[in-house]
Design a protein around this motif. Structure first.
Motif, PDB file in Angstrom:
ATOM      1  N   ILE A 184       0.678  -1.299  -0.170  1.00 60.78           N
ATOM      2  CA  ILE A 184       0.095  -0.193   0.043  1.00 60.78           C
ATOM      3  C   ILE A 184       0.664   1.085  -0.160  1.00 60.78           C
ATOM      4  O   ILE A 184       1.984   1.298   0.462  1.00 60.78           O
ATOM      5  CB  ILE A 184      -1.000  -0.002   1.366  1.00 60.78           C
ATOM      6  CG1 ILE A 184      -0.186   0.003   2.583  1.00 60.78           C
ATOM      7  CG2 ILE A 184      -1.975  -1.146   1.289  1.00 60.78           C
ATOM      8  CD1 ILE A 184      -1.163   0.665   3.867  1.00 60.78           C
ATOM      9  N   GLN A 185       0.195   2.362  -0.576  1.00 67.73           N
ATOM     10  CA  GLN A 185       1.086   3.531  -0.390  1.00 67.73           C
ATOM     11  C   GLN A 185      -0.194   4.601   0.135  1.00 67.73           C
ATOM     12  O   GLN A 185      -1.222   4.727  -0.538  1.00 67.73           O
ATOM     13  CB  GLN A 185       1.378   4.323  -2.021  1.00 67.73           C
ATOM     14  CG  GLN A 185       2.476   2.946  -2.551  1.00 67.73           C
ATOM     15  CD  GLN A 185       2.630   3.556  -4.183  1.00 67.73           C
ATOM     16  OE1 GLN A 185       1.851   4.088  -4.534  1.00 67.73           O
ATOM     17  NE2 GLN A 185       3.677   3.272  -4.536  1.00 67.73           N
ATOM     18  N   VAL A 186       0.079   5.323   1.219  1.00 67.31           N
ATOM     19  CA  VAL A 186      -0.576   6.363   1.781  1.00 67.31           C
ATOM     20  C   VAL A 186       0.020   7.581   1.401  1.00 67.31           C
ATOM     21  O   VAL A 186       0.918   8.058   1.472  1.00 67.31           O
ATOM     22  CB  VAL A 186      -0.490   6.392   3.105  1.00 67.31           C
ATOM     23  CG1 VAL A 186      -1.671   7.228   3.702  1.00 67.31           C
ATOM     24  CG2 VAL A 186      -0.928   4.902   3.737  1.00 67.31           C
ATOM     25  N   HIS A 187      -0.783   8.529   0.542  1.00 61.02           N
ATOM     26  CA  HIS A 187      -0.577   9.618   0.020  1.00 61.02           C
ATOM     27  C   HIS A 187      -0.829  11.053   0.837  1.00 61.02           C
ATOM     28  O   HIS A 187      -0.478  12.218   0.512  1.00 61.02           O
ATOM     29  CB  HIS A 187      -1.208   9.880  -1.419  1.00 61.02           C
ATOM     30  CG  HIS A 187      -0.594   8.822  -2.315  1.00 61.02           C
ATOM     31  ND1 HIS A 187       0.452   8.758  -2.796  1.00 61.02           N
ATOM     32  CD2 HIS A 187      -1.427   7.705  -2.819  1.00 61.02           C
ATOM     33  CE1 HIS A 187       0.848   7.817  -3.754  1.00 61.02           C
ATOM     34  NE2 HIS A 187      -0.496   7.096  -3.682  1.00 61.02           N
ATOM     35  N   CYS A 188      -1.732  10.826   1.878  1.00 60.45           N
ATOM     36  CA  CYS A 188      -1.980  11.944   2.676  1.00 60.45           C
ATOM     37  C   CYS A 188      -1.310  11.894   3.920  1.00 60.45           C
ATOM     38  O   CYS A 188      -0.701  11.018   4.473  1.00 60.45           O
ATOM     39  CB  CYS A 188      -3.464  11.806   3.326  1.00 60.45           C
ATOM     40  SG  CYS A 188      -3.820  10.320   4.175  1.00 60.45           S
ATOM     41  N   ILE A 189      -0.905  13.114   4.509  1.00 63.77           N
ATOM     42  CA  ILE A 189       0.197  13.263   5.470  1.00 63.77           C
ATOM     43  C   ILE A 189      -0.779  13.783   6.756  1.00 63.77           C
ATOM     44  O   ILE A 189      -1.536  14.492   6.630  1.00 63.77           O
ATOM     45  CB  ILE A 189       1.332  14.104   5.323  1.00 63.77           C
ATOM     46  CG1 ILE A 189       0.848  15.597   4.989  1.00 63.77           C
ATOM     47  CG2 ILE A 189       2.347  13.373   4.203  1.00 63.77           C
ATOM     48  CD1 ILE A 189       2.134  16.490   4.716  1.00 63.77           C
ATOM     49  N   SER A 190      -0.318  13.441   7.841  1.00 65.28           N
ATOM     50  CA  SER A 190      -0.961  13.425   9.245  1.00 65.28           C
ATOM     51  C   SER A 190      -1.352  14.797   9.412  1.00 65.28           C
ATOM     52  O   SER A 190      -2.309  15.536   9.990  1.00 65.28           O
ATOM     53  CB  SER A 190      -0.437  12.920  10.373  1.00 65.28           C
ATOM     54  OG  SER A 190      -0.449  11.759  10.276  1.00 65.28           O
ATOM     55  N   THR A 191      -0.465  15.964   9.097  1.00 61.63           N
ATOM     56  CA  THR A 191      -0.433  17.357   9.350  1.00 61.63           C
ATOM     57  C   THR A 191      -1.675  18.325   8.306  1.00 61.63           C
ATOM     58  O   THR A 191      -1.790  19.173   8.693  1.00 61.63           O
ATOM     59  CB  THR A 191       0.964  18.090   9.166  1.00 61.63           C
ATOM     60  OG1 THR A 191       1.470  17.568   7.737  1.00 61.63           O
ATOM     61  CG2 THR A 191       1.846  17.804  10.380  1.00 61.63           C
ATOM     62  N   GLU A 192      -2.080  17.396   7.411  1.00 62.90           N
ATOM     63  CA  GLU A 192      -2.996  18.121   6.491  1.00 62.90           C
ATOM     64  C   GLU A 192      -4.221  18.280   6.999  1.00 62.90           C
ATOM     65  O   GLU A 192      -4.969  18.925   6.609  1.00 62.90           O
ATOM     66  CB  GLU A 192      -2.981  17.114   5.023  1.00 62.90           C
ATOM     67  CG  GLU A 192      -2.046  17.238   4.174  1.00 62.90           C
ATOM     68  CD  GLU A 192      -2.027  16.510   2.875  1.00 62.90           C
ATOM     69  OE1 GLU A 192      -2.092  17.187   1.970  1.00 62.90           O
ATOM     70  OE2 GLU A 192      -1.961  15.120   2.976  1.00 62.90           O
ATOM     71  N   PHE A 193      -4.502  17.610   8.100  1.00 62.17           N
ATOM     72  CA  PHE A 193      -5.820  17.696   9.040  1.00 62.17           C
ATOM     73  C   PHE A 193      -5.752  18.216  10.217  1.00 62.17           C
ATOM     74  O   PHE A 193      -6.627  18.131  11.160  1.00 62.17           O
ATOM     75  CB  PHE A 193      -6.354  16.029   9.049  1.00 62.17           C
ATOM     76  CG  PHE A 193      -6.587  15.443   7.807  1.00 62.17           C
ATOM     77  CD1 PHE A 193      -7.714  15.876   6.866  1.00 62.17           C
ATOM     78  CD2 PHE A 193      -5.679  14.506   7.016  1.00 62.17           C
ATOM     79  CE1 PHE A 193      -7.849  15.194   5.843  1.00 62.17           C
ATOM     80  CE2 PHE A 193      -5.789  13.885   5.890  1.00 62.17           C
ATOM     81  CZ  PHE A 193      -7.093  14.195   5.094  1.00 62.17           C
ATOM     82  N   THR A 194      -4.449  18.981  10.282  1.00 61.26           N
ATOM     83  CA  THR A 194      -4.393  19.836  11.545  1.00 61.26           C
ATOM     84  C   THR A 194      -4.527  21.110  11.345  1.00 61.26           C
ATOM     85  O   THR A 194      -4.241  21.845  10.577  1.00 61.26           O
ATOM     86  CB  THR A 194      -2.904  19.515  11.969  1.00 61.26           C
ATOM     87  OG1 THR A 194      -2.663  18.192  12.372  1.00 61.26           O
ATOM     88  CG2 THR A 194      -2.839  20.275  13.460  1.00 61.26           C
ATOM     89  N   PRO A 195      -5.276  21.801  12.161  1.00 62.43           N
ATOM     90  CA  PRO A 195      -5.822  23.207  11.954  1.00 62.43           C
ATOM     91  C   PRO A 195      -4.458  24.163  12.060  1.00 62.43           C
ATOM     92  O   PRO A 195      -3.427  23.959  12.878  1.00 62.43           O
ATOM     93  CB  PRO A 195      -6.550  23.629  13.034  1.00 62.43           C
ATOM     94  CG  PRO A 195      -7.130  22.352  13.477  1.00 62.43           C
ATOM     95  CD  PRO A 195      -6.309  21.444  13.125  1.00 62.43           C
ATOM     96  N   ARG A 196      -4.078  24.950  10.971  1.00 62.03           N
ATOM     97  CA  ARG A 196      -2.877  25.723  10.759  1.00 62.03           C
ATOM     98  C   ARG A 196      -3.030  26.909  12.021  1.00 62.03           C
ATOM     99  O   ARG A 196      -3.907  27.637  12.009  1.00 62.03           O
ATOM    100  CB  ARG A 196      -2.740  26.184   9.469  1.00 62.03           C
ATOM    101  CG  ARG A 196      -2.727  25.326   8.434  1.00 62.03           C
ATOM    102  CD  ARG A 196      -1.508  24.213   8.527  1.00 62.03           C
ATOM    103  NE  ARG A 196      -1.383  23.317   7.632  1.00 62.03           N
ATOM    104  CZ  ARG A 196      -0.615  22.347   7.722  1.00 62.03           C
ATOM    105  NH1 ARG A 196       0.260  22.131   8.617  1.00 62.03           N
ATOM    106  NH2 ARG A 196      -0.596  21.517   6.781  1.00 62.03           N
ATOM    107  N   LYS A 197      -1.998  27.126  12.931  1.00 62.69           N
ATOM    108  CA  LYS A 197      -2.098  27.905  14.017  1.00 62.69           C
ATOM    109  C   LYS A 197      -0.721  28.843  13.902  1.00 62.69           C
ATOM    110  O   LYS A 197      -0.650  29.859  13.360  1.00 62.69           O
ATOM    111  CB  LYS A 197      -2.182  27.422  15.132  1.00 62.69           C
ATOM    112  CG  LYS A 197      -3.614  26.891  15.357  1.00 62.69           C
ATOM    113  CD  LYS A 197      -3.917  26.290  16.818  1.00 62.69           C
ATOM    114  CE  LYS A 197      -5.178  25.882  16.974  1.00 62.69           C
ATOM    115  NZ  LYS A 197      -5.529  25.351  18.310  1.00 62.69           N
TER     116      LYS A 197
END
Length: 500
Positions: A184-197
């Protein structure tokens, strides 16, 4: 049924002597007269097990086991769930293992089973808003998938399918009796769903979940057999390796007593049993948002870009309002909009706009299209929708000087100002800024056979004729006005054009 004698009952019943003798016997058995309370409580006089209670070794035996070839983090406390770091876009092997005992689930012997692998949110808060989160990700990453299967590296997987409406899942069939590995290949990274502050925010954890089904009597794989999952975090390329190294160095600095509170790092990650994902496999396979099969993904494609043969406008029928293919009209249907996208070289976005009519697409602003398609294709699509042609580098206005006899006829008819009625100019738009382009476009504008034009001259001071060259054209002022006449060539073949 377990029962324990209370200490006061032992003393009152006169059994204290026997109790002391028992303790002394334990001390002699241990060699130095020392004994532990656990040894005492283990005596049959204090505890008696009921054989009807389930034993620890009688736990449920899972039929399958899934092992991901990626190391677990060493910075996880002893009784917490394991955490595995993955690199974005890197292929990771998941071994599909048959864990059945003899006689377990005999109905799948010699048959295939179906597994669906998903990447989902670990946090409950994000699970409730999963649809909105994934739609936002798709908006920022058009044409990409959250999860892909590396088909060339995978072993034993067949009938691989992906659905354009579920970018975070892949499915395939496999034989439990044969060696099977899915990369498998995961193309999303964890910080893409973190609110930018302020930067440096921690990324959200994901889960890799595998659901396996067997075939029912009607031939569909909807009968659930087993599900398992593990917790992951996805970093940009090489980021997982750095994070693993950082965790390992932190653990090395801890004392031996502190290390006992953490579990060791394992070379592989074993997915633990869990409840099946709520989506049914029937929904995954059949629910496609595209109105026509020609625009759905192929069986073995991970991206849903239509095939150039099957998606050609010639195979889609004749569009009534979009026959020219030059301009998209608000009345265009969904299918006609798809044809227009293909004709104008936007085939990569046919899936993205699979439910858009002409009016829907024309309502998007330039900023919307840039955000959806990226700067290059977004601007190109906006210009195509607005039918914007390339702005010419130079514009000149040219009029053919009327014959003397025509001027006299107009004056005799009482036309008054003959200039306003006769001198009609044509706009010539130059892009190449070359003399040959001027000749070609003059012939086209005034219906003059191109092969009959020998030279183009410009009338200079004292009536001299100056040959129009590329350099002269490049020095024309924008929106200059010219009158031109024609004179016969010296050899009698063709004629020359004189710009005044």
């Amino acid at each position: 049924m377990a029962w324990v004698l209370k200490m006061d009952e032992v003393i009152e019943s006169g059994l204290v002597h026997d109790f002391d003798a028992s303790l002394s016997g334990i001390g002699q058995e241990l060699g130095a007269g020392a004994y532990s309370m656990s040894d005492v409580l283990a005596l049959p006089i204090f505890k008696q097990e009921d054989s009807s209670l389930p034993q620890e070794n009688e736990t449920k035996h899972p039929p399958f086991q899934y092992v991901m070839c990626a190391a677990t983090s060493p910075a996880v406390k002893l009784y917490d769930e394991t955490l595995t770091y993955l690199n974005q876009g890197q292929s990771y092997e998941i071994r599909m293992l048959d864990n059945r005992k003899a006689g377990d689930i005999p109905e799948i012997n010699g048959k295939l089973v179906k597994s669906i692998i998903r990447v989902v949110f670990h946090d409950r808060r994000l699970q409730y808003t999963e649809h909105q989160q994934l739609e936002g990700w798709k908006w920022n990453r058009p044409g990409d998938r959250l999860l892909d299967l590396d088909i060339p590296m995978s072993v034993g997987v067949i009938d691989i399918k992906t659905n354009p409406s579920q970018l975070n899942a892949v499915e395939f069939l496999w034989d439990p009796t044969k060696c099977t590995s899915a990369f498998i290949q995961v193309h999303c990274i964890s910080t893409e769903f973190t609110p930018r502050k302020h930067g440096g925010e921690k990324g959200v954890p994901f889960r890799i979940q595998v659901d396996t089904f067997k075939q029912t009597e009607n031939g569909e794989y909807t009968d659930h057999l087993h599900s398992a999952s593990c917790q992951i975090k996805v970093f940009k390329p090489k980021g997982a390796d750095r994070k693993q190294k950082t965790d390992r160095e932190k653990m090395e600095k801890r004392t031996a007593h502190e290390k006992e509170k953490y579990q060791p790092s394992y070379d592989t990650t074993v997915l633990t049993e869990c409840s099946p994902w709520p989506d049914t496999p029937t929904t995954f396979v059949n629910n496609s948002p595209t109105p026509a099969p020609a625009f759905t993904s192929a069986q073995h494609n991970t991206y849903s870009v239509p095939d150039s043969n099957s998606s050609s406008p010639n195979h889609q029928g004749d569009g009534t309002s979009q026959g020219s293919g030059d301009q998209l009209h608000p009345s265009a249907t969904i299918q006609e909009t798809q044809q227009w996208l293909l004709k104008n070289r936007f085939s990569a976005y046919t899936r993205l706009f699979s439910n858009f009519s002409g009016a829907d697409l024309l309502k998007l602003t330039r900023e919307d299209l840039v955000q959806i398609c990226g700067p290059a294709d977004g601007i190109r699509l906006y210009n195509a929708l607005k039918s914007r042609s390339v702005r010419p580098r130079l514009t000149i206005y040219v009029c053919q000087e009327p014959l003397r006899s025509l001027q006299l006829e107009c004056q005799d008819a009482g036309s008054g100002d003959s200039n306003g009625a006769i001198y009609v100019y044509h706009a010539i738009y130059l892009e190449e800024m070359a003399a040959s382009e001027v000749t070609r476009k003059l012939a086209l504008a005034f219906n003059i056979p191109l092969h009959q034009i020998n030279q183009v001259y410009r009338q200079g001071p004292t009536g001299i004729h100056i040959l129009v060259s590329d350099q002269m054209v490049q020095n024309f002022q924008d929106e200059s006005c010219f009158l031109f006449t024609t004179i016969k060539a010296e050899n009698g073949e063709g004629f020359h054009i004189i710009l005044k």
